[in-house]
Scaffold this motif. Structure first.
Motif, PDB file in Angstrom:
ATOM      1  N   THR A 155     -13.124  -7.688   4.358  1.00 13.03           N
ATOM      2  CA  THR A 155     -14.310  -7.416   5.194  1.00 13.03           C
ATOM      3  C   THR A 155     -14.819  -5.984   4.984  1.00 13.03           C
ATOM      4  O   THR A 155     -16.019  -5.773   4.752  1.00 13.03           O
ATOM      5  N   SER A 182      -9.018 -10.214   4.038  1.00  8.35           N
ATOM      6  CA  SER A 182     -10.081 -10.982   3.382  1.00  8.35           C
ATOM      7  C   SER A 182     -11.207 -10.097   2.851  1.00  8.35           C
ATOM      8  O   SER A 182     -12.256 -10.598   2.458  1.00  8.35           O
ATOM      9  N   GLU A 226      -4.014  -5.023  -1.033  1.00 11.48           N
ATOM     10  CA  GLU A 226      -3.513  -6.200  -0.310  1.00 11.48           C
ATOM     11  C   GLU A 226      -2.211  -6.671  -0.948  1.00 11.48           C
ATOM     12  O   GLU A 226      -2.102  -6.774  -2.161  1.00 11.48           O
ATOM     13  N   HIS A 245      -9.153 -15.794   6.740  1.00  8.52           N
ATOM     14  CA  HIS A 245      -8.048 -14.935   7.174  1.00  8.52           C
ATOM     15  C   HIS A 245      -7.886 -15.089   8.680  1.00  8.52           C
ATOM     16  O   HIS A 245      -8.875 -15.116   9.406  1.00  8.52           O
ATOM     17  N   CYS A 290       0.826  -1.219   0.000  1.00  8.85           N
ATOM     18  CA  CYS A 290       0.000   0.000   0.000  1.00  8.85           C
ATOM     19  C   CYS A 290       0.856   1.263   0.000  1.00  8.85           C
ATOM     20  O   CYS A 290       0.421   2.304  -0.492  1.00  8.85           O
TER      21      CYS A 290
HETATM   22  C1  LIG Z   1      -4.759  -7.578  10.089  1.00  9.61           C
HETATM   23  S1  LIG Z   1      -4.866  -8.098   8.422  1.00  9.61           S
HETATM   24  C2  LIG Z   1      -6.360  -7.345   7.871  1.00  9.61           C
HETATM   25  C3  LIG Z   1      -7.546  -8.246   8.017  1.00  9.61           C
HETATM   26  C4  LIG Z   1      -8.815  -7.634   7.472  1.00  9.61           C
HETATM   27  N1  LIG Z   1      -9.264  -6.523   8.303  1.00  9.61           N
HETATM   28  C5  LIG Z   1      -9.912  -8.691   7.370  1.00  9.61           C
HETATM   29  O1  LIG Z   1     -10.997  -8.498   7.959  1.00  9.61           O
HETATM   30  O2  LIG Z   1      -9.695  -9.709   6.741  1.00  9.61           O
HETATM   31  C6  LIG Z   1      -3.637  -7.151   7.610  1.00  9.61           C
HETATM   32  C7  LIG Z   1      -3.490  -7.467   6.119  1.00  9.61           C
HETATM   33  O3  LIG Z   1      -2.571  -6.516   5.557  1.00  9.61           O
HETATM   34  C8  LIG Z   1      -1.784  -7.168   4.571  1.00  9.61           C
HETATM   35  N2  LIG Z   1      -0.559  -6.355   4.421  1.00  9.61           N
HETATM   36  C9  LIG Z   1       0.546  -6.365   5.189  1.00  9.61           C
HETATM   37  N3  LIG Z   1       1.426  -5.427   4.774  1.00  9.61           N
HETATM   38  C10 LIG Z   1       0.844  -4.813   3.713  1.00  9.61           C
HETATM   39  C11 LIG Z   1       1.228  -3.734   2.860  1.00  9.61           C
HETATM   40  N4  LIG Z   1       2.417  -3.120   3.018  1.00  9.61           N
HETATM   41  N5  LIG Z   1       0.382  -3.353   1.882  1.00  9.61           N
HETATM   42  C12 LIG Z   1      -0.813  -3.965   1.708  1.00  9.61           C
HETATM   43  N6  LIG Z   1      -1.234  -4.985   2.489  1.00  9.61           N
HETATM   44  C13 LIG Z   1      -0.431  -5.400   3.482  1.00  9.61           C
HETATM   45  C14 LIG Z   1      -1.564  -8.545   5.124  1.00  9.61           C
HETATM   46  O4  LIG Z   1      -1.248  -9.480   4.108  1.00  9.61           O
HETATM   47  C15 LIG Z   1      -2.917  -8.834   5.802  1.00  9.61           C
HETATM   48  O5  LIG Z   1      -3.781  -9.542   4.955  1.00  9.61           O
END
Ligand SMILES: C[S@@+](CC[C@H](N)C(=O)[O-])C[C@H]1O[C@@H](n2cnc3c(N)ncnc32)[C@H](O)[C@@H]1O
Length: 289
Positions: A237, A235, A253, A205, A12
């Motif tokens: 949400t 995932s 993602e 997830h 991101c």
């Molecule tokens: C805590 S989870 C989010 C879960 C989400 N709220 C759900 O309900 O499924 C964080 C997510 O951020 C992704 N992620 C980690 N670093 C990232 C980055 N630099 N850019 C984009 N996504 C990233 C991870 O792969 C992970 O799926």
């Protein structure tokens, strides 16, 4: 109203640069927590967390509209018997970056699992840090009102003489007067604590939050047709809830597998748009009843 769900693959920090300035009404996200769940999707060491996050929050500040809100779901973990301080440090640094730390909401995890620790109790809450760019921002408080519930039956029906005298005689404008103002109403504004169970039903997830969490904030800070962004989509949400509530959304993602999974579900989830709203009523979200 045609709604767009725009899902992008990548880091991101870089992908956000593709989005125009002032184009998003609400950012709602849960980033990877420091060092947690390392095996699943990588973790950032607590001492490096702030430096890792600031270039991302800089982009978020740019893409958010002046009237928008950024809600960050995060909770520092315990390291060597002590709470990490990186979330507190992050708040201070984000303020220097130009954000206002407007409010902190608490997600009380109603169903957190039992356990015993020598120096603390089980952790049953997470932070939802609310940042804005300005003191005035869009907030649709009526959309998240809750049933008056037990208050109407007990406290309001048994107002003390002082409560009533104060009100009738128009002496003072203190607490008593405010309480009696609520007589006869069936809805009240909620508190800043959301009582919501974690959902074990999302097997896609390991760190998905319950739909009720983004739902409450999407209703509070956006209207249909607005744009919601989740830069750590997981995932999906946030995006699926946004779609159901007729909001446009963008999800970013880094993991191909999660990206593919969300991409493939967008079409099939579209029909949910037409389900009655009552299914997700606010009382489920913000009440103990
Ligand atoms: C805590 S989870 C989010 C879960 C989400 N709220 C759900 O309900 O499924 C964080 C997510 O951020 C992704 N992620 C980690 N670093 C990232 C980055 N630099 N850019 C984009 N996504 C990233 C991870 O792969 C992970 O799926």
């Amino acid at each position: 109203m045609e709604i767009h769900t725009d899902i992008r693959l990548g880091d991101c920090k870089e992908v956000l640069k593709e989005l125009p300035d002032h184009s998003v009404d609400l950012i709602f996200t849960s980033p990877p927590y420091a060092d947690q769940r390392k095996k699943t999707y990588g973790g950032i060491h607590p001492t490096k967390y702030v430096d890792w996050f600031l270039p991302i929050s800089e982009q978020l500040l740019r893409v958010l509209k002046p009237t928008g809100s950024f809600v960050l779901n995060i909770k520092e973990r315990v390291v060597n018997g002590e709470r990490s301080t990186y979330v507190l440090e992050l708040i201070l640094e984000m303020r220097k970056q130009g954000w206002l730390w407007t409010e902190e909401y608490i997600w009380h995890k109603k169903n957190c699992y039992p356990g015993k620790w020598p120096n603390r109790f089980r952790d049953a809450w997470e932070r939802l840090l609310h940042f804005t760019k300005n003191k005035k921002f869009n907030m649709y408080q009526e959309e998240v009102m809750v049933p008056m519930g037990d208050w109407a039956k007990s406290r309001l029906k048994n107002l003390s003489d002082t409560d009533k005298i104060r009100d009738e005689s128009k002496v003072g404008s203190g607490f008593g007067k405010n309480i009696s103002n609520w007589i006869g109403r069936d809805k009240a504004y909620p508190t800043n604590v959301l009582h919501l169970a974690t959902e074990c039903t999302n097997k896609n997830h390991s760190a998905a939050f319950p739909e009720g969490l983004p739902e409450w904030f999407i209703k509070l800070f956006t209207k249909p047709g607005d744009t919601v962004l989740d830069p750590f989509m997981g995932s999906g949400t946030t995006n699926f809830v946004a779609q159901r509530l007729s909001r446009n959304s963008i999800g970013i993602e880094i993991k191909q597998a999660y990206y593919d999974m969300v991409k493939s579900q967008i079409e099939e989830r579209k029909h949910v748009l037409f389900e009655p709203k009552e299914k997700y009523e606010a009382s489920k979200i913000n009440g103990r009843n």
